[in-house]
Design a protein around this motif. Sequence first.
Motif, PDB file in Angstrom:
ATOM      1  N   ASP A  16     157.205 102.595  37.385  1.00  0.00           N
ATOM      2  CA  ASP A  16     156.303 103.261  37.208  1.00  0.00           C
ATOM      3  C   ASP A  16     155.839 103.278  35.753  1.00  0.00           C
ATOM      4  N   ASN A  17     155.825 102.151  35.015  1.00  0.00           N
ATOM      5  CA  ASN A  17     155.351 101.686  33.692  1.00  0.00           C
ATOM      6  C   ASN A  17     156.273 102.205  32.733  1.00  0.00           C
ATOM      7  N   TRP A  18     157.749 102.245  33.148  1.00  0.00           N
ATOM      8  CA  TRP A  18     158.745 102.369  32.195  1.00  0.00           C
ATOM      9  C   TRP A  18     159.439 101.122  32.363  1.00  0.00           C
ATOM     10  N   TYR A  19     160.139 100.941  31.104  1.00  0.00           N
ATOM     11  CA  TYR A  19     160.972  99.712  31.254  1.00  0.00           C
ATOM     12  C   TYR A  19     162.305 100.226  30.758  1.00  0.00           C
ATOM     13  N   LEU A  20     163.513 100.021  31.535  1.00  0.00           N
ATOM     14  CA  LEU A  20     164.617 100.903  31.425  1.00  0.00           C
ATOM     15  C   LEU A  20     165.607  99.874  31.361  1.00  0.00           C
ATOM     16  N   VAL A  21     166.697 100.039  30.627  1.00  0.00           N
ATOM     17  CA  VAL A  21     167.716  99.036  30.382  1.00  0.00           C
ATOM     18  C   VAL A  21     169.104  99.825  30.585  1.00  0.00           C
ATOM     19  N   PHE A  22     169.799  99.477  31.533  1.00  0.00           N
ATOM     20  CA  PHE A  22     171.126 100.111  31.803  1.00  0.00           C
ATOM     21  C   PHE A  22     172.279  99.145  31.550  1.00  0.00           C
ATOM     22  N   LYS A  23     173.342 100.021  31.277  1.00  0.00           N
ATOM     23  CA  LYS A  23     174.787  99.264  31.027  1.00  0.00           C
ATOM     24  C   LYS A  23     175.857 100.082  31.839  1.00  0.00           C
ATOM     25  N   ASP A  24     176.490  99.554  32.706  1.00  0.00           N
ATOM     26  CA  ASP A  24     177.385 100.162  33.528  1.00  0.00           C
ATOM     27  C   ASP A  24     176.886 101.448  33.972  1.00  0.00           C
ATOM     28  N   ASP A  25     175.518 101.686  34.475  1.00  0.00           N
ATOM     29  CA  ASP A  25     175.003 102.765  35.172  1.00  0.00           C
ATOM     30  C   ASP A  25     174.595 103.789  34.257  1.00  0.00           C
ATOM     31  N   LEU A  27     171.934 104.595  31.257  1.00  0.00           N
ATOM     32  CA  LEU A  27     170.702 104.478  30.489  1.00  0.00           C
ATOM     33  C   LEU A  27     170.974 104.015  28.842  1.00  0.00           C
ATOM     34  N   VAL A  28     170.561 103.054  28.532  1.00  0.00           N
ATOM     35  CA  VAL A  28     170.732 102.486  26.884  1.00  0.00           C
ATOM     36  C   VAL A  28     169.675 102.450  26.355  1.00  0.00           C
ATOM     37  N   TYR A  29     168.260 102.192  26.954  1.00  0.00           N
ATOM     38  CA  TYR A  29     167.162 102.118  26.379  1.00  0.00           C
ATOM     39  C   TYR A  29     165.880 102.521  27.236  1.00  0.00           C
ATOM     40  N   ALA A  30     164.872 103.259  27.061  1.00  0.00           N
ATOM     41  CA  ALA A  30     163.931 103.533  27.714  1.00  0.00           C
ATOM     42  C   ALA A  30     162.519 103.378  26.955  1.00  0.00           C
ATOM     43  N   ASN A  31     161.580 102.668  27.657  1.00  0.00           N
ATOM     44  CA  ASN A  31     160.500 102.405  26.798  1.00  0.00           C
ATOM     45  C   ASN A  31     159.078 102.480  27.738  1.00  0.00           C
ATOM     46  N   SER A  32     158.016 103.301  27.425  1.00  0.00           N
ATOM     47  CA  SER A  32     156.992 103.348  28.125  1.00  0.00           C
ATOM     48  C   SER A  32     155.899 102.563  27.640  1.00  0.00           C
ATOM     49  N   SER A  33     155.099 101.927  28.757  1.00  0.00           N
ATOM     50  CA  SER A  33     154.163 101.132  28.504  1.00  0.00           C
ATOM     51  C   SER A  33     152.697 101.865  28.299  1.00  0.00           C
ATOM     52  N   ALA A  34     152.679 103.005  28.310  1.00  0.00           N
ATOM     53  CA  ALA A  34     151.459 103.938  27.838  1.00  0.00           C
ATOM     54  C   ALA A  34     150.613 103.195  26.733  1.00  0.00           C
ATOM     55  N   ASP A  35     151.065 102.799  25.634  1.00  0.00           N
ATOM     56  CA  ASP A  35     150.514 102.124  24.766  1.00  0.00           C
ATOM     57  C   ASP A  35     151.153 100.448  24.663  1.00  0.00           C
ATOM     58  N   PRO A  36     150.486  99.510  25.476  1.00  0.00           N
ATOM     59  CA  PRO A  36     151.420  98.463  25.753  1.00  0.00           C
ATOM     60  C   PRO A  36     151.618  97.679  24.725  1.00  0.00           C
ATOM     61  N   LEU A  37     150.739  97.763  23.320  1.00  0.00           N
ATOM     62  CA  LEU A  37     151.220  96.989  22.276  1.00  0.00           C
ATOM     63  C   LEU A  37     152.235  97.273  21.725  1.00  0.00           C
ATOM     64  N   SER A  38     152.320  98.562  21.333  1.00  0.00           N
ATOM     65  CA  SER A  38     153.404  99.078  20.647  1.00  0.00           C
ATOM     66  C   SER A  38     154.723  99.079  21.366  1.00  0.00           C
ATOM     67  N   ALA A  39     154.473  99.305  22.622  1.00  0.00           N
ATOM     68  CA  ALA A  39     155.654  99.159  23.592  1.00  0.00           C
ATOM     69  C   ALA A  39     156.298  97.976  23.564  1.00  0.00           C
ATOM     70  N   SER A  40     155.563  96.949  23.795  1.00  0.00           N
ATOM     71  CA  SER A  40     155.775  95.604  23.582  1.00  0.00           C
ATOM     72  C   SER A  40     156.756  95.219  22.346  1.00  0.00           C
ATOM     73  N   ILE A  41     156.109  95.619  21.259  1.00  0.00           N
ATOM     74  CA  ILE A  41     156.688  95.260  20.145  1.00  0.00           C
ATOM     75  C   ILE A  41     158.203  95.890  19.782  1.00  0.00           C
ATOM     76  N   GLU A  42     158.112  97.315  20.359  1.00  0.00           N
ATOM     77  CA  GLU A  42     159.324  98.017  20.052  1.00  0.00           C
ATOM     78  C   GLU A  42     160.407  97.371  21.062  1.00  0.00           C
ATOM     79  N   ARG A  43     160.012  97.034  22.290  1.00  0.00           N
ATOM     80  CA  ARG A  43     160.760  96.282  23.184  1.00  0.00           C
ATOM     81  C   ARG A  43     161.466  95.090  22.852  1.00  0.00           C
ATOM     82  N   SER A  44     160.677  94.209  22.316  1.00  0.00           N
ATOM     83  CA  SER A  44     161.182  92.868  21.709  1.00  0.00           C
ATOM     84  C   SER A  44     161.950  93.273  20.805  1.00  0.00           C
ATOM     85  N   GLU A  45     161.908  94.186  19.668  1.00  0.00           N
ATOM     86  CA  GLU A  45     162.549  94.187  18.584  1.00  0.00           C
ATOM     87  C   GLU A  45     164.108  94.819  19.066  1.00  0.00           C
ATOM     88  N   TRP A  46     164.199  95.546  20.085  1.00  0.00           N
ATOM     89  CA  TRP A  46     165.171  96.296  20.674  1.00  0.00           C
ATOM     90  C   TRP A  46     166.138  95.129  21.034  1.00  0.00           C
TER      91      TRP A  46
END
Length: 273
Positions: A16-25, A27-46
């Motif tokens: 649902d437009n969220w990018y979620l990263v799990f480790k051992d069930d 949640l270690v990272y969550a990023n919404s794509s509401a603002d695709p450009l800033s979300a993409s930059i933040e995700r890439s940096e993380w």
Amino acid sequence: MRLEGVVQDYSLYVADNWYLVFKDDKLVYANSSADPLSASIERSEWIKKQLRDPAQQIEIKGLERMPRHGGCCELSSQRVREIVESDLNDLKAAILQDNKMLQALPGEFIEPEVINKVMIPKIIQTKYPELSHEEVEEIREYVLADSVIKNSEIKEVGNKRFVRMAGKFVNIEDLHIDLIDRVNPFQKAFEVLSKSVTAKLLKVIQETIDAGRIQMTDEEAVILYRDKIGPFMKKNNGREPDIHSPDPLEKRMAEALVYLRNKKRQRQMKKNK
């Protein structure tokens, strides 16, 4: 919800437009794509900060056009470059979700070379019908190499590095595309995909998405938790407020719980950065 990939011990989901990263069930990272450009930059940096990207630092013999660390080798066309740089995760997801692939991945009687040299090229050609045979092969090799290296354990012994492939460690200096063609590059991802998604993980995903929609202040959440939620749960034998309840107060109490849990997860994720 879609499993986008597995990198080392991390599983990456899109929901649902969220990018979620799990480790051992967890949640270690969550990023919404509401603002695709800033979300993409933040995700890439993380990802760059948290995960090693060994595929970009390893030269693999037999790959004439494999991009190297620093970009010293060019891909053959602009379209191939666009796919490698922007669509790789979508392509991996398409491979993992292909019906024939899902039947083949857990099987013991289908040779990895059939998966790698026959099935994967067909999926690539279907997804990108405009590509030439040479371009399909180029992308196939990159997908395999990238998947095998990223999903494998890498160890350093002295001044040498070894990658675990097909149950044994191989000196990275000896890596060749012919060797990679003989292993299943998506086995680890399939093992994650084949596990039933736990109720706990689903709840975290849903709460993360819900929290992005909730408009609430810290003060209101604390007051509801302190004055309303405790008595409600005591009256209802420990049952938490239902976010789908027709009662506005119960729904608001449930939103406060989601809000507070999400705040706690955010603090933990920030602490782990």
